[in-house]
Design a protein around this motif. Structure first.
Motif, PDB file in Angstrom:
ATOM      1  N   ARG A 222      -4.885  14.352  -3.693  1.00 28.76           N
ATOM      2  CA  ARG A 222      -5.594  13.080  -3.838  1.00 28.76           C
ATOM      3  C   ARG A 222      -5.418  12.518  -5.249  1.00 28.76           C
ATOM      4  NH1 ARG A 222     -11.596  13.757  -2.403  1.00 28.76           N
ATOM      5  NH2 ARG A 222     -11.533  11.538  -2.953  1.00 28.76           N
ATOM      6  N   VAL A 225      -1.786  11.198  -5.541  1.00 26.99           N
ATOM      7  CA  VAL A 225      -1.578   9.919  -4.872  1.00 26.99           C
ATOM      8  C   VAL A 225      -2.102   8.781  -5.729  1.00 26.99           C
ATOM      9  CG1 VAL A 225      -2.314   8.524  -2.911  1.00 26.99           C
ATOM     10  CG2 VAL A 225      -1.529  10.850  -2.535  1.00 26.99           C
ATOM     11  N   THR A 226      -3.320   8.950  -6.267  1.00 30.90           N
ATOM     12  CA  THR A 226      -3.883   7.914  -7.129  1.00 30.90           C
ATOM     13  C   THR A 226      -3.060   7.740  -8.402  1.00 30.90           C
ATOM     14  OG1 THR A 226      -6.083   8.466  -6.296  1.00 30.90           O
ATOM     15  CG2 THR A 226      -5.970   7.161  -8.304  1.00 30.90           C
ATOM     16  N   GLY A 271      -4.233   2.245  -2.788  1.00 30.66           N
ATOM     17  CA  GLY A 271      -4.894   3.451  -3.270  1.00 30.66           C
ATOM     18  C   GLY A 271      -5.979   3.939  -2.323  1.00 30.66           C
ATOM     19  N   SER A 274      -4.270   5.257   1.026  1.00 31.03           N
ATOM     20  CA  SER A 274      -3.594   6.546   0.841  1.00 31.03           C
ATOM     21  C   SER A 274      -4.602   7.668   0.615  1.00 31.03           C
ATOM     22  CB  SER A 274      -2.615   6.469  -0.332  1.00 31.03           C
ATOM     23  OG  SER A 274      -3.273   6.054  -1.520  1.00 31.03           O
ATOM     24  N   ASP A 275      -5.658   7.407  -0.158  1.00 29.75           N
ATOM     25  CA  ASP A 275      -6.681   8.424  -0.368  1.00 29.75           C
ATOM     26  C   ASP A 275      -7.407   8.741   0.936  1.00 29.75           C
ATOM     27  OD1 ASP A 275      -8.412   9.981  -2.425  1.00 29.75           O
ATOM     28  OD2 ASP A 275      -9.889   8.853  -1.275  1.00 29.75           O
ATOM     29  N   SER A 276      -7.690   7.719   1.741  1.00 32.71           N
ATOM     30  CA  SER A 276      -8.355   7.950   3.024  1.00 32.71           C
ATOM     31  C   SER A 276      -7.457   8.740   3.965  1.00 32.71           C
ATOM     32  CB  SER A 276      -8.730   6.608   3.669  1.00 32.71           C
ATOM     33  OG  SER A 276      -9.633   5.890   2.853  1.00 32.71           O
ATOM     34  N   VAL A 278      -5.209  10.982   3.058  1.00 29.13           N
ATOM     35  CA  VAL A 278      -5.236  12.374   2.606  1.00 29.13           C
ATOM     36  C   VAL A 278      -6.544  13.052   3.019  1.00 29.13           C
ATOM     37  CG1 VAL A 278      -5.236  13.884   0.584  1.00 29.13           C
ATOM     38  CG2 VAL A 278      -3.671  11.943   0.692  1.00 29.13           C
ATOM     39  N   ARG A 279      -7.658  12.329   2.903  1.00 25.16           N
ATOM     40  CA  ARG A 279      -8.942  12.874   3.325  1.00 25.16           C
ATOM     41  C   ARG A 279      -8.943  13.194   4.820  1.00 25.16           C
ATOM     42  NH1 ARG A 279     -13.843  11.969   0.464  1.00 25.16           N
ATOM     43  NH2 ARG A 279     -13.547  11.112  -1.620  1.00 25.16           N
TER      44      ARG A 279
END
Length: 294
Positions: A222, A225-226, A271, A274-276, A278-279
């Motif tokens: 995470r 990615v950020t 952002g 992509s974070d969601s 990965v979650r």
């Protein structure tokens, strides 16, 4: 009562577990009367809860713009930014810049992800590897990555290669650090049990190392990615001819704050998405865990 669940547990099994947990909250005091224990967990996850904060900021922005509290030249209204975004998308400018930025971020992220995982495994599973790798990575972490840009330009030129290399460095460091920390935090009793059971090196890695390192790996993923998006917005303003950062740099020269906000909005959406993602993958892969967040 142990609060665990096996991977692939059915919905009915989860409901039964929740019901059992609710019954466990009831206790009998000394007088025989039933009293309820105080629930300390955060409770059920709210759907789309992470969109509440951005929606509130957007609403406040719209209200302040409608009330004339914001200077339109400095901070245009949300509807103005939306109109600009639609115009840029229609004439093809925004589409081209988005594709270019995605290619740069994707290439750097793939290289950084591979390097971070490989180095963490070698360093975490071997004392020799740790002696050779960990100190070097820690030194690299202490040096500001964006401060390496002048040196990388001398080494790799001012084209695409140095941009991808910088993004890869930004990505691999958090993935390495968190994965290595997770490997170092694996309980030594699991290692002793694997030795007693006579597990091969491959089975030890597959059954002990990988499950133990996955939580830390996803934290690093995470952050990586950020970090790829954060590095990209700076790199695309250095001798670039396309990309979201280049679009924003050009808009700065012409005082087009609405175009700058369009670029920031696209970066923010990428952002968040992509974070969601990965979650979501993390919850699926680690569905066997029962944690506070779940």
């Amino acid at each position: 009562m142990t609060d665990t669940a096996a991977p692939g547990t059915s919905r009915s099994g989860a409901d039964a577990s929740d019901a059992a947990s609710s019954r466990a909250l009831a206790a009998v005091d000394e007088t025989g009367q039933v009293r309820r224990r105080r629930r300390l967990s955060p409770g059920r996850r709210l759907p789309a809860s992470r969109l509440v904060g951005p929606a509130l900021v957007l609403a406040l922005w719209a209200v302040a713009s409608a009330a004339g509290q914001l200077d339109p030249a400095a901070i245009p209204a949300p509807w103005t930014v939306l109109e600009t975004g639609v115009r840029l998308w229609t004439d093809g400018t925004l589409t081209t810049d988005i594709v270019t930025s995605l290619q740069r971020a994707g290439s750097g992220f793939a290289i950084g992800l591979t390097a971070g995982v490989a180095l963490a495994l070698v360093s975490g599973l071997s004392r020799t590897g740790e002696a050779l790798i960990d100190g070097t990575v820690q030194l690299n972490r202490a040096i500001p990555t964006l401060g390496l840009i002048p040196l990388f330009i001398l080494w790799l030129g001012i084209g695409e290669t140095f941009k991808i290399a910088i993004i890869a460095i930004v990505v691999y460091i958090p993935i390495y650090l968190n994965t290595h920390a997770a490997l170092a935090g694996i309980d030594s009793r699991f290692v002793e049990l694997a030795e007693v059971q006579g597990l091969s090196r491959f089975r030890f890695v597959r059954q002990i190392v990988v499950p133990g390192a996955l939580p830390g790996f996803f934290v690093g993923l995470r952050l990586g990615v950020t970090g790829s998006w954060l590095g990209l917005v700076v790199l695309e303003q250095i001798n670039a001819t396309s990309g979201l950062g280049y679009m924003m740099f050009q808009a700065q020269n012409y005082g087009q704050s609405d175009v700058i906000l369009v670029g920031l909005a696209v970066y923010g959406i990428f952002g968040l998405v992509s974070d969601s993602a990965v979650r979501l993958i993390e919850r699926r892969v680690l569905s066997w865990r029962r944690t506070l967040s779940s």
